[in-house]
Design an enzyme around this catalytic site. Structure first.
Site, PDB file in Angstrom:
ATOM      1  CE1 TYR A   1       9.125   5.129   3.138  1.00  0.00           C
ATOM      2  CE2 TYR A   1       7.428   6.975   2.925  1.00  0.00           C
ATOM      3  CZ  TYR A   1       7.816   5.656   3.662  1.00  0.00           C
ATOM      4  OH  TYR A   1       7.428   5.419   4.784  1.00  0.00           O
TER       5      TYR A   1
ATOM      6  CG  ASN B   1       8.317  -1.746   0.514  1.00  0.00           C
ATOM      7  OD1 ASN B   1       7.781  -1.830   1.611  1.00  0.00           O
ATOM      8  ND2 ASN B   1       9.063  -0.568   0.242  1.00  0.00           N
TER       9      ASN B   1
ATOM     10  CB  ALA C   1       1.380   0.085   6.544  1.00  0.00           C
TER      11      ALA C   1
ATOM     12  NE  ARG D   1       9.736   6.290   8.876  1.00  0.00           N
ATOM     13  CZ  ARG D   1       8.933   6.122   7.804  1.00  0.00           C
ATOM     14  NH1 ARG D   1       9.309   5.424   6.891  1.00  0.00           N
ATOM     15  NH2 ARG D   1       7.795   6.713   7.752  1.00  0.00           N
TER      16      ARG D   1
ATOM     17  CG  HIS E   1      11.087  -2.165   5.244  1.00  0.00           C
ATOM     18  ND1 HIS E   1       9.827  -2.226   4.898  1.00  0.00           N
ATOM     19  CD2 HIS E   1      11.041  -3.427   5.703  1.00  0.00           C
ATOM     20  CE1 HIS E   1       8.981  -3.325   5.400  1.00  0.00           C
ATOM     21  NE2 HIS E   1       9.963  -4.208   5.950  1.00  0.00           N
TER      22      HIS E   1
ATOM     23  NE  ARG F   1       4.052   6.581   1.882  1.00  0.00           N
ATOM     24  CZ  ARG F   1       4.248   5.243   2.378  1.00  0.00           C
ATOM     25  NH1 ARG F   1       4.854   4.428   1.442  1.00  0.00           N
ATOM     26  NH2 ARG F   1       3.829   4.948   3.481  1.00  0.00           N
TER      27      ARG F   1
ATOM     28  CD  GLU G   1      10.280  -7.689   6.223  1.00  0.00           C
ATOM     29  OE1 GLU G   1      10.584  -8.533   6.690  1.00  0.00           O
ATOM     30  OE2 GLU G   1       9.930  -6.538   6.916  1.00  0.00           O
TER      31      GLU G   1
ATOM     32  N   PRO H   1       0.701  -1.192  -0.006  1.00  0.00           N
ATOM     33  CG  PRO H   1       0.003  -1.393   2.128  1.00  0.00           C
ATOM     34  CD  PRO H   1       0.566  -2.063   1.164  1.00  0.00           C
ATOM     35  CG  ASN H   2      -0.352   4.324   1.318  1.00  0.00           C
ATOM     36  OD1 ASN H   2      -1.252   4.868   0.591  1.00  0.00           O
ATOM     37  ND2 ASN H   2      -0.319   3.738   2.437  1.00  0.00           N
TER      38      ASN H   2
HETATM   39  C1  DQA Z   1       8.275   1.000   4.125  1.00  0.00           C
HETATM   40  C2  DQA Z   1       8.218   1.373   5.856  1.00  0.00           C
HETATM   41  C3  DQA Z   1       6.705   1.304   6.153  1.00  0.00           C
HETATM   42  O1  DQA Z   1       6.693   1.363   7.584  1.00  0.00           O
HETATM   43  C4  DQA Z   1       6.063   2.220   5.533  1.00  0.00           C
HETATM   44  O2  DQA Z   1       4.581   1.871   6.068  1.00  0.00           O
HETATM   45  C5  DQA Z   1       5.884   1.993   4.236  1.00  0.00           C
HETATM   46  C6  DQA Z   1       7.128   2.092   3.323  1.00  0.00           C
HETATM   47  C7  DQA Z   1       9.764   1.384   3.616  1.00  0.00           C
HETATM   48  O3  DQA Z   1       9.754   1.117   2.332  1.00  0.00           O
HETATM   49  O4  DQA Z   1      10.273   2.155   4.129  1.00  0.00           O
HETATM   50  O5  DQA Z   1       5.004   2.203   3.404  1.00  0.00           O
HETATM   51  O6  DQA Z   1       7.878  -0.040   3.849  1.00  0.00           O
END
Ligand code: DQA
Length: 147
Positions: free
Chosen positions: A22, A74, A77, A107, A100, A17, A98, A9-10
């Site tokens: 990011y 990735n 959330a 954070r 990030h 964003r 995985e 998501p997102n």
């Molecule tokens: C994320 C870190 C997550 O906590 C966050 O909700 C994201 C992006 C990252 O790529 O740093 O959507 O996965």
């Protein structure tokens, strides 16, 4: 398809964003880069982004049926909330890395826990979008070792 790159998501908004966290690279840039890297490594990479937990669960199962050998994900959330995505990976019994973009450990406390990390074949955190390429390099080596 050999490898499925999943963005949760997102991450469709990558590039605009929260650039301080990011960066300014778009999701299309990331997907093109990982796909090209896959070609160099002899791996066919497919890319999938979805904002819904069930959509990601369904795609993991479908990928297994399509002969997928492993995943780069990735989970956004859902990292911090989704037992369903973890169960899907356990069910298909395929390796996943995985990634990030941000350093989640620097954070908020709620980002420090991942439901996926304990069963991941590797975790890459805080290397920016380069982390996607690092993740694929590691997954490619694992796939090679297993073949
Ligand atoms: C994320 C870190 C997550 O906590 C966050 O909700 C994201 C992006 C990252 O790529 O740093 O959507 O996965």
């Amino acid at each position: 398809m050999d490898v499925l790159l999943i963005n949760g998501p997102n991450l469709n908004s990558l590039g605009t964003r929260n650039p301080a966290q990011y960066g300014t690279t778009t999701l299309a840039d990331v997907e093109n880069s990982v796909t090209a890297q896959g070609e160099e490594l002899g791996l066919r990479v497919e890319c999938f982004q979805n904002n819904h937990e069930g959509g990601i669960v369904d795609r993991i199962h479908e990928a297994k049926k399509q002969g997928c050998k492993g995943f780069v994900i990735n989970p956004g959330a859902y990292t911090h909330t989704s037992i369903a995505i973890r169960d899907a990976f356990e069910a298909v019994e395929l390796p996943f890395v995985e990634i990030h973009i941000s350093n989640v450990h620097a954070r908020e406390a709620f980002r420090h826990h991942s439901y996926l990390s304990p069963i991941a074949a590797g975790v890459i955190v805080g290397c920016g979008v380069r982390g996607y390429n690092l993740a694929l390099a590691h997954l490619a080596a694992l796939i090679e070792e297993r073949s």
